[in-house]
Design a protein around this motif. Structure first.
Motif, PDB file in Angstrom:
ATOM      1  N   ASP A 175      14.969 -70.825   6.843  1.00  0.00           N
ATOM      2  CA  ASP A 175      13.814 -70.685   5.961  1.00  0.00           C
ATOM      3  C   ASP A 175      12.540 -70.284   6.696  1.00  0.00           C
ATOM      4  O   ASP A 175      11.755 -69.468   6.208  1.00  0.00           O
ATOM      5  CB  ASP A 175      13.563 -71.990   5.199  1.00  0.00           C
ATOM      6  N   ARG A 176      12.328 -70.855   7.863  1.00  0.00           N
ATOM      7  CA  ARG A 176      11.049 -70.632   8.543  1.00  0.00           C
ATOM      8  C   ARG A 176      11.099 -69.575   9.639  1.00  0.00           C
ATOM      9  O   ARG A 176      10.053 -69.093  10.058  1.00  0.00           O
ATOM     10  CB  ARG A 176      10.540 -71.952   9.125  1.00  0.00           C
ATOM     11  N   LEU A 177      12.302 -69.232  10.079  1.00  0.00           N
ATOM     12  CA  LEU A 177      12.382 -68.255  11.158  1.00  0.00           C
ATOM     13  C   LEU A 177      13.220 -67.029  10.798  1.00  0.00           C
ATOM     14  O   LEU A 177      12.695 -65.916  10.718  1.00  0.00           O
ATOM     15  CB  LEU A 177      12.947 -68.918  12.421  1.00  0.00           C
ATOM     16  N   LEU A 178      14.528 -67.216  10.585  1.00  0.00           N
ATOM     17  CA  LEU A 178      15.418 -66.072  10.461  1.00  0.00           C
ATOM     18  C   LEU A 178      15.162 -65.227   9.214  1.00  0.00           C
ATOM     19  O   LEU A 178      15.160 -63.988   9.292  1.00  0.00           O
ATOM     20  CB  LEU A 178      16.881 -66.550  10.475  1.00  0.00           C
ATOM     21  N   LEU A 179      14.953 -65.860   8.055  1.00  0.00           N
ATOM     22  CA  LEU A 179      14.706 -65.085   6.836  1.00  0.00           C
ATOM     23  C   LEU A 179      13.454 -64.219   6.953  1.00  0.00           C
ATOM     24  O   LEU A 179      13.521 -63.000   6.755  1.00  0.00           O
ATOM     25  CB  LEU A 179      14.601 -66.018   5.625  1.00  0.00           C
ATOM     26  N   PRO A 180      12.299 -64.807   7.233  1.00  0.00           N
ATOM     27  CA  PRO A 180      11.113 -63.957   7.346  1.00  0.00           C
ATOM     28  C   PRO A 180      11.199 -62.968   8.508  1.00  0.00           C
ATOM     29  O   PRO A 180      10.703 -61.848   8.396  1.00  0.00           O
ATOM     30  CB  PRO A 180       9.969 -64.962   7.547  1.00  0.00           C
ATOM     31  N   LEU A 181      11.855 -63.366   9.611  1.00  0.00           N
ATOM     32  CA  LEU A 181      11.998 -62.453  10.734  1.00  0.00           C
ATOM     33  C   LEU A 181      12.882 -61.265  10.355  1.00  0.00           C
ATOM     34  O   LEU A 181      12.598 -60.112  10.733  1.00  0.00           O
ATOM     35  CB  LEU A 181      12.592 -63.186  11.937  1.00  0.00           C
ATOM     36  N   GLY A 182      13.938 -61.540   9.596  1.00  0.00           N
ATOM     37  CA  GLY A 182      14.802 -60.463   9.126  1.00  0.00           C
ATOM     38  C   GLY A 182      14.063 -59.492   8.228  1.00  0.00           C
ATOM     39  O   GLY A 182      14.218 -58.266   8.340  1.00  0.00           O
ATOM     40  N   ALA A 183      13.265 -60.019   7.317  1.00  0.00           N
ATOM     41  CA  ALA A 183      12.492 -59.162   6.421  1.00  0.00           C
ATOM     42  C   ALA A 183      11.419 -58.393   7.184  1.00  0.00           C
ATOM     43  O   ALA A 183      11.141 -57.229   6.889  1.00  0.00           O
ATOM     44  CB  ALA A 183      11.858 -59.994   5.318  1.00  0.00           C
ATOM     45  N   LEU A 184      10.808 -59.052   8.166  1.00  0.00           N
ATOM     46  CA  LEU A 184       9.764 -58.388   8.961  1.00  0.00           C
ATOM     47  C   LEU A 184      10.341 -57.202   9.725  1.00  0.00           C
ATOM     48  O   LEU A 184       9.771 -56.098   9.700  1.00  0.00           O
ATOM     49  CB  LEU A 184       9.149 -59.399   9.930  1.00  0.00           C
ATOM     50  N   THR A 185      11.456 -57.424  10.391  1.00  0.00           N
ATOM     51  CA  THR A 185      12.049 -56.344  11.181  1.00  0.00           C
ATOM     52  C   THR A 185      12.574 -55.217  10.288  1.00  0.00           C
ATOM     53  O   THR A 185      12.451 -54.036  10.628  1.00  0.00           O
ATOM     54  CB  THR A 185      13.188 -56.882  12.060  1.00  0.00           C
ATOM     55  N   THR A 186      13.135 -55.575   9.122  1.00  0.00           N
ATOM     56  CA  THR A 186      13.614 -54.554   8.195  1.00  0.00           C
ATOM     57  C   THR A 186      12.461 -53.735   7.648  1.00  0.00           C
ATOM     58  O   THR A 186      12.547 -52.503   7.522  1.00  0.00           O
ATOM     59  CB  THR A 186      14.394 -55.204   7.032  1.00  0.00           C
ATOM     60  N   THR A 187      11.366 -54.407   7.310  1.00  0.00           N
ATOM     61  CA  THR A 187      10.198 -53.713   6.782  1.00  0.00           C
ATOM     62  C   THR A 187       9.589 -52.784   7.836  1.00  0.00           C
ATOM     63  O   THR A 187       9.237 -51.636   7.532  1.00  0.00           O
ATOM     64  CB  THR A 187       9.135 -54.740   6.337  1.00  0.00           C
ATOM     65  N   ILE A 188       9.475 -53.264   9.054  1.00  0.00           N
ATOM     66  CA  ILE A 188       8.950 -52.425  10.139  1.00  0.00           C
ATOM     67  C   ILE A 188       9.877 -51.237  10.384  1.00  0.00           C
ATOM     68  O   ILE A 188       9.423 -50.103  10.594  1.00  0.00           O
ATOM     69  CB  ILE A 188       8.779 -53.256  11.425  1.00  0.00           C
ATOM     70  N   PHE A 189      11.182 -51.497  10.320  1.00  0.00           N
ATOM     71  CA  PHE A 189      12.145 -50.406  10.518  1.00  0.00           C
ATOM     72  C   PHE A 189      11.984 -49.331   9.445  1.00  0.00           C
ATOM     73  O   PHE A 189      11.922 -48.139   9.745  1.00  0.00           O
ATOM     74  CB  PHE A 189      13.571 -50.950  10.505  1.00  0.00           C
ATOM     75  N   ALA A 190      11.921 -49.775   8.179  1.00  0.00           N
ATOM     76  CA  ALA A 190      11.815 -48.811   7.082  1.00  0.00           C
ATOM     77  C   ALA A 190      10.494 -48.044   7.123  1.00  0.00           C
ATOM     78  O   ALA A 190      10.445 -46.836   6.870  1.00  0.00           O
ATOM     79  CB  ALA A 190      11.964 -49.524   5.741  1.00  0.00           C
ATOM     80  N   GLY A 191       9.408 -48.769   7.438  1.00  0.00           N
ATOM     81  CA  GLY A 191       8.099 -48.142   7.383  1.00  0.00           C
ATOM     82  C   GLY A 191       7.722 -47.346   8.617  1.00  0.00           C
ATOM     83  O   GLY A 191       7.074 -46.289   8.506  1.00  0.00           O
ATOM     84  N   TRP A 192       8.130 -47.819   9.800  1.00  0.00           N
ATOM     85  CA  TRP A 192       7.664 -47.214  11.044  1.00  0.00           C
ATOM     86  C   TRP A 192       8.749 -46.480  11.816  1.00  0.00           C
ATOM     87  O   TRP A 192       8.485 -45.422  12.404  1.00  0.00           O
ATOM     88  CB  TRP A 192       7.060 -48.296  11.946  1.00  0.00           C
ATOM     89  N   ILE A 193       9.974 -47.017  11.863  1.00  0.00           N
ATOM     90  CA  ILE A 193      11.041 -46.395  12.659  1.00  0.00           C
ATOM     91  C   ILE A 193      11.695 -45.256  11.888  1.00  0.00           C
ATOM     92  O   ILE A 193      11.730 -44.103  12.349  1.00  0.00           O
ATOM     93  CB  ILE A 193      12.101 -47.436  13.070  1.00  0.00           C
ATOM     94  N   TRP A 194      12.230 -45.577  10.724  1.00  0.00           N
ATOM     95  CA  TRP A 194      12.823 -44.529   9.886  1.00  0.00           C
ATOM     96  C   TRP A 194      11.725 -43.680   9.263  1.00  0.00           C
ATOM     97  O   TRP A 194      11.822 -42.463   9.203  1.00  0.00           O
ATOM     98  CB  TRP A 194      13.701 -45.189   8.813  1.00  0.00           C
ATOM     99  N   GLY A 195      10.670 -44.327   8.807  1.00  0.00           N
ATOM    100  CA  GLY A 195       9.503 -43.608   8.315  1.00  0.00           C
ATOM    101  C   GLY A 195       9.370 -43.605   6.802  1.00  0.00           C
ATOM    102  O   GLY A 195      10.369 -43.504   6.076  1.00  0.00           O
ATOM    103  N   THR A 196       8.143 -43.725   6.337  1.00  0.00           N
ATOM    104  CA  THR A 196       7.894 -43.782   4.887  1.00  0.00           C
ATOM    105  C   THR A 196       8.205 -42.468   4.190  1.00  0.00           C
ATOM    106  O   THR A 196       8.552 -42.463   3.004  1.00  0.00           O
ATOM    107  CB  THR A 196       6.434 -44.183   4.615  1.00  0.00           C
ATOM    108  N   ASP A 197       8.074 -41.337   4.882  1.00  0.00           N
ATOM    109  CA  ASP A 197       8.410 -40.054   4.249  1.00  0.00           C
ATOM    110  C   ASP A 197       9.885 -40.013   3.873  1.00  0.00           C
ATOM    111  O   ASP A 197      10.255 -39.598   2.766  1.00  0.00           O
ATOM    112  CB  ASP A 197       8.077 -38.888   5.196  1.00  0.00           C
TER     113      ASP A 197
END
Length: 463
Positions: free
Chosen positions: A394-416
């Motif tokens: 609840d306090r570490l893995l879930l939010p960390l998973g969402a954080l890394t996925t969001t960063i991946f989608a927005g910055w690594i793969w890219g919003t375009d």
């Protein structure tokens, strides 16, 4: 070894996917955590804040996971690897998180079955001492918890495994088309019953009254945490589910519908619980003790309470099984597609492991002196194994998973690239695409980071 896209399952209809994704999002947290948080954080004001958090953060992260899954048509690990092999661990983190959660989620799902049977066969025993029934009859405070740790959880795991073994369209989709409408019917019926109790009007007023004085940083943080955890984000589940969608589906519209349905369940749960506790004078709590012990006092105090209670645990069961199937599917899809394992054998193996680990979770909730599982201070037992599992996810893995996925989608793969997939290569309009891109790259990561900091380092209960 991996499974080709052509051999993968597919949702047979748009409504099937929506109900399946909504079923994954709708879980026990909607029903036993949201009402208590709404009560403690100001009622009507909290509802407004919560809805805003879902609209701006929840939908942003969910669409981010949807586009990754639908683009690649793969499980969470395979999807991330295809888009950028350096970040495969992001998908692995989500699947690991979901598996750990499922270990104890299936145990609690088994508890709902135990209470359904209990309200049908021995409601008077429950009413005589609700807490003693919960800690003794279910958890085995004074004896080995055969029913709470083994029998009913295994039944629940078997039901979940059977659904998953049937595949996407024949298992998950058909189950969701049956259970999700039933969940809404039961929830609406219980809400109407609760709101018509003598004295319930005060609870209704509290839930719709906007009091600006209750708005503070804590209310925003609690609403953000609840919205985030409520939507099954950070486990790779929505990536896996979206991978079973065709390119003809409107991901933006589907995201809105799924988040709307999940929010409606939470709001209805609030209007079911709060008026009832106002009518009976019982203070609402949060979590399993509230759902399995405190609410018995509510059911005992109202006309037709036994029927009311039985239906409530059916409601919890529906919410639990729709979520458990989605989480198990994430793990099974990975093993089948990435490791070349047979689907049905995989389901059996994973289910056995879930049952074994989950057994220790329930044991750790009981007050039994088992060396290596509890520590005892001044005669008080502390379930460190179960608490650790919940804290870790609840306090570490879930939010960390969402954080890394969001960063991946927005910055690594890219919003375009993400926007191109969200619009099905321009087939559907997405007028708010620039706003979503900003939320995905900047706002959502900051919000999730705040959740991690507040939960881990400030010791705040946000989940």
């Amino acid at each position: 070894m991996s499974t080709s896209v052509e051999n993968r399952g597919q949702f047979g209809s748009k409504i099937g996917f929506i109900l399946s994704a909504a079923g994954s999002a709708v879980g026990l947290g909607n029903i036993w955590k949201f009402p208590g948080k709404a009560y403690n954080c100001g009622g009507g004001a909290f509802l407004i804040i919560y809805i805003l958090m879902v609209v701006f953060i929840g939908t942003t992260v969910m669409l981010g996971e949807f586009v990754i899954g639908r683009k690649t048509q793969k499980n969470a690990i395979g999807a991330i690897r295809e888009l950028n092999s350096k970040y495969t661990w992001v998908g692995g983190l989500g699947i690991l998180t979901g598996f750990i959660i499922l270990c104890y989620y299936c145990q609690v799902g088994g508890w709902t079955l135990k209470y359904i049977v209990g309200y049908i066969t021995e409601s008077s025993t429950i009413y005589a001492d609700p807490m003693a029934y919960f800690t003794g009859n279910l958890l085995g405070a004074d004896r080995f918890p055969v029913q709470g740790a083994i029998v009913y959880p295994i039944i629940f795991i078997f039901l979940t495994a059977f659904i998953i073994s049937r595949g996407v369209s024949e298992g998950i989709e058909k189950m969701s088309k049956i259970l999700m409408p039933l969940l809404f019917i039961v929830l609406i019926g219980l809400t109407i019953r609760s709101c018509t109790l003598p004295g319930a009007s005060e609870g209704l007023y509290y839930m719709v009254h906007f009091d600006p004085s209750t708005i503070n940083a804590n209310a925003f943080l609690v609403a953000l945490g609840q919205a985030f955890f409520s939507l099954s984000l950070g486990m790779g589940v929505m990536i896996t589910y979206a991978s079973y969608l065709s390119k003809d589906e409107n991901l933006v519209a589907n995201t809105g519908i799924v988040c709307f349905l999940d929010t409606m369940v939470a709001l209805l749960a609030g209007f079911m619980i709060i008026p009832a506790v106002f009518a009976t004078g019982i203070d609402p709590g949060i979590g399993g003790g509230f759902a399995f012990a405190t609410l018995a006092g509510v059911f005992m105090s109202i006309p037709g309470g036994t029927i009311f209670g039985c239906l409530f645990y059916f409601l919890l069961f529906f919410a639990a099984v729709t979520s458990s199937t989605s989480i198990l599917e994430g793990t099974v899809a990975f093993l089948v597609e990435e490791k070349g394992m047979d689907r049905k054998k995989t389901v059996v193996i994973v289910s056995i492991i879930l049952a074994i680990i989950g057994f220790f979770y329930t044991m750790s909730q009981a007050h039994m002196d088992l060396k290596g599982i509890w520590i005892s201070r001044e005669g008080i037992s502390h379930p460190i194994f179960g608490d650790f599992m919940e804290y870790l996810t609840d306090r570490l893995l879930l939010p960390l998973g969402a954080l890394t996925t969001t960063i991946f989608a927005g910055w690594i793969w890219g919003t375009d690239n993400a926007i191109q997939e969200a619009t099905s290569d321009g087939k559907y309009k997405f007028a708010l695409a620039p706003v979503w891109a900003f939320l995905l790259k900047i706002v959502a990561p900051i919000a999730i980071a705040i959740i991690i900091i507040a939960g881990m380092f400030l010791g705040m209960s946000i989940s």
